[in-house]
Scaffold this active site. Structure first.
Site, mmCIF file in Angstrom:
data_model
loop_
_atom_site.group_PDB
_atom_site.id
_atom_site.type_symbol
_atom_site.label_atom_id
_atom_site.label_comp_id
_atom_site.label_asym_id
_atom_site.label_seq_id
_atom_site.Cartn_x
_atom_site.Cartn_y
_atom_site.Cartn_z
ATOM 1 N N SER A 1 0.794 -1.223 0.000
ATOM 2 C CA SER A 1 0.000 0.000 0.000
ATOM 3 C C SER A 1 0.832 1.281 0.000
ATOM 4 O O SER A 1 0.354 2.322 -0.431
ATOM 5 C CB SER A 1 -0.949 0.004 1.193
ATOM 6 O OG SER A 1 -0.236 -0.123 2.402
ATOM 7 N N HIS B 1 -5.636 -3.070 -2.709
ATOM 8 C CA HIS B 1 -5.339 -2.093 -3.764
ATOM 9 C C HIS B 1 -5.318 -2.696 -5.168
ATOM 10 O O HIS B 1 -5.061 -1.984 -6.134
ATOM 11 C CB HIS B 1 -4.009 -1.392 -3.468
ATOM 12 C CG HIS B 1 -4.049 -0.648 -2.172
ATOM 13 N ND1 HIS B 1 -4.588 0.612 -2.050
ATOM 14 C CD2 HIS B 1 -3.683 -1.028 -0.915
ATOM 15 C CE1 HIS B 1 -4.534 0.997 -0.789
ATOM 16 N NE2 HIS B 1 -3.985 0.013 -0.072
ATOM 17 N N LYS C 1 -12.118 1.069 -1.774
ATOM 18 C CA LYS C 1 -11.046 1.726 -2.531
ATOM 19 C C LYS C 1 -11.499 1.786 -4.003
ATOM 20 O O LYS C 1 -12.366 2.579 -4.318
ATOM 21 C CB LYS C 1 -9.739 1.001 -2.278
ATOM 22 C CG LYS C 1 -9.344 1.123 -0.793
ATOM 23 C CD LYS C 1 -8.014 0.508 -0.477
ATOM 24 C CE LYS C 1 -7.527 0.864 0.912
ATOM 25 N NZ LYS C 1 -8.342 0.428 2.048
HETATM 26 C C1 LIG Z 1 -3.289 -3.329 2.259
HETATM 27 C C2 LIG Z 1 -4.447 -2.834 3.055
HETATM 28 N N1 LIG Z 1 -5.178 -3.692 3.766
HETATM 29 C C3 LIG Z 1 -6.217 -3.293 4.511
HETATM 30 C C4 LIG Z 1 -6.580 -1.976 4.574
HETATM 31 C C5 LIG Z 1 -7.727 -1.548 5.437
HETATM 32 O O1 LIG Z 1 -8.884 -1.402 4.661
HETATM 33 P P1 LIG Z 1 -10.064 -0.456 5.156
HETATM 34 O O2 LIG Z 1 -9.655 0.930 4.823
HETATM 35 O O3 LIG Z 1 -11.264 -0.931 4.385
HETATM 36 O O4 LIG Z 1 -10.199 -0.685 6.614
HETATM 37 C C6 LIG Z 1 -5.861 -1.046 3.817
HETATM 38 C C7 LIG Z 1 -6.267 0.378 3.762
HETATM 39 O O5 LIG Z 1 -6.177 1.260 4.362
HETATM 40 C C8 LIG Z 1 -4.757 -1.469 3.070
HETATM 41 O O6 LIG Z 1 -4.005 -0.583 2.420
#
Ligand SMILES: Cc1ncc(COP(=O)(O)O)c(C=O)c1O
Length: 409
Positions: free
Chosen positions: A193, A221, A252
């Site tokens: 990310s 992502h 996202k």
């Molecule tokens: C790789 C990854 N996993 C999980 C999440 C968490 O997702 P959410 O924003 O739906 O809680 C994110 C985002 O912020 C992320 O980048």
């Protein structure tokens, strides 16, 4: 001001309050965080603190967060099913939309079943702490998202972190722990990310087969974006049917909210019975569920394919522009394009100067990334125009030169 109970200081024999001091030290280190006001919708241009700016830090990659089809679906769902879901699903039951969305996700990922969670954070903490426990081993990439780190901690399993994307190191660690009993779980982001690079899924699949491990991929992502049909990083790497647990988010590229696990019926039944963030939390509401279903319809349509193409073209144009200007984009392979800066204060200064020019990009600092590797995390959208991308590159290059991040005048 309200006084909070403090921490006992044995030297002075008093309780001292530390929140303020800690906040001060965050400020002094350039690590204090605060939020800004966005008026209106999350589109490629937003009104930030009263001024229009180009948004270059949203995960709304396909521009679906304000798409008319998603809005319409959400409004219709409210009219038909109301606003709230009332309770956790094991308490007051499934709504029709929960089931329809899960069928849609399972078909999208080519798995037997799927389960929706309230966010990606809730999914990772819930899934990992359910499938792993004391005596189990979790092999986790060092750059995995915080929600994976927290899920692994919650599980009480032994966590073995391997160097980022280092398959030789992972093999060695699996080898060293070959004789240990208990479940072995390899867990990785599909797209990292903060770096925008890809996990080596084909190699991970081979390793999990060789060492009898379970493979879980967090494709927060990649979902909706990568692969010919937007199925994610596993489609791109040709290993869709080789991943034990596909985790992905709906907030996202899909423009809605929530997250999912897609897996065998057995694993999904297990999560329903064991994942605490699923069991003990009120489920997603109708508007969100309906918007997610509409998002999958869109991602699967020719319009979705066009959005993916547009996003890929914007990402390439942006990355090429920055690299030609002399920036280090840290191995990005996707629509997440970091611009390496280094120090925290310098990075925040960079971000502030860009905002002066009408470009909104967040600086990323510890603890999100390691000390000394602060960066601007730029994210492209399908709804950026070529002119937007050119303008962003020019502004970043100008500020980069001014701050000495790249050479030139
Ligand atoms: C790789 C990854 N996993 C999980 C999440 C968490 O997702 P959410 O924003 O739906 O809680 C994110 C985002 O912020 C992320 O980048």
């Amino acid at each position: 001001m309200l006084k909070h109970p403090g921490v006992f200081n044995p030297k002075e024999g008093v309780f001292v309050q530390t929140f303020g001091e800690e906040l001060e030290s965050l400020r002094a280190a350039g690590l204090f965080r605060s939020m800004r006001l966005v008026e209106g919708e999350q589109s490629s241009r937003i009104i930030l603190d009263g001024r229009e700016v180009l948004l270059l830090c949203s995960n709304n990659y396909l521009g679906l967060a304000d798409h008319p089809l998603l809005k319409e679906a959400a409004i219709r769902a409210v009219e038909r099913f109301g606003v709230g879901s009332g309770a956790a699903r094991l308490v007051s039951g499934n709504m029709e939309l929960h089931l329809r969305l899960e069928e849609r996700i399972a078909a999208f990922k080519g798995t037997e079943a799927a389960l929706v969670f309230n966010s990606g954070y809730a999914a990772n903490t819930g899934i990992i702490s359910a499938i792993a426990g004391r005596g189990d081993l979790i092999f986790s990439d060092r750059l995995n998202h915080a929600s994976i780190v927290d899920g692994a901690l919650l599980s009480r399993a032994k966590v073995i972190r391997y160097s980022h994307n280092d398959m030789v190191a992972l093999r060695r660690l699996l080898e060293e722990n070959r004789s240990t009993s208990g479940r072995r779980i390899i867990v990785t982001d599909g797209v990292f990310s903060m770096d925008g690079d890809l996990a080596k899924l084909a190699e991970l699949v081979a390793l999990k087969g060789e060492f009898g491990a379970l493979l879980m991929v967090d494709d927060a992502h990649g979902t909706g974006v990568l692969g010919e049909h937007g199925r994610g990083s596993a489609e791109l790497c040709g290993v869709m049917d080789r991943i034990d647990i596909h985790m992905g988010t709906l907030g996202k590229a899909l423009g809605s909210f929530g997250a999912y696990a897609a897996a065998s019926e057995e694993i999904i039944d297990y999560l329903v019975n064991r994942a605490r963030s699923f069991i003990f939390s009120t489920s997603l509401p109708p508007a969100v569920l309906a918007a997610s279903i509409a998002a999958f319809d869109l991602v699967d349509s020719p319009a979705g394919a066009d959005l993916r193409k547009g996003l890929a073209a914007n990402s390439t144009q942006f990355k090429d522009g920055l690299e030609n200007a002399g920036f280090n984009t840290m191995g990005s392979e996707t629509q997440i394009v970091p611009v390496f800066v280094g120090g925290a204060e310098e990075t925040m200064e960079f971000s502030r100067k860009l905002l002066d020019q009408g470009i909104f990009v967040q600086g990323i600092r510890p603890p999100t990334v390691p000390v000394g590797s602060c960066r601007l995390r730029c994210t492209l959208m399908a709804t950026h125009s070529q002119a937007d991308v050119d303008r962003a590159v020019a502004a970043i290059a100008q500020v980069g030169r001014q701050l000495g991040v790249i050479r030139g005048t």
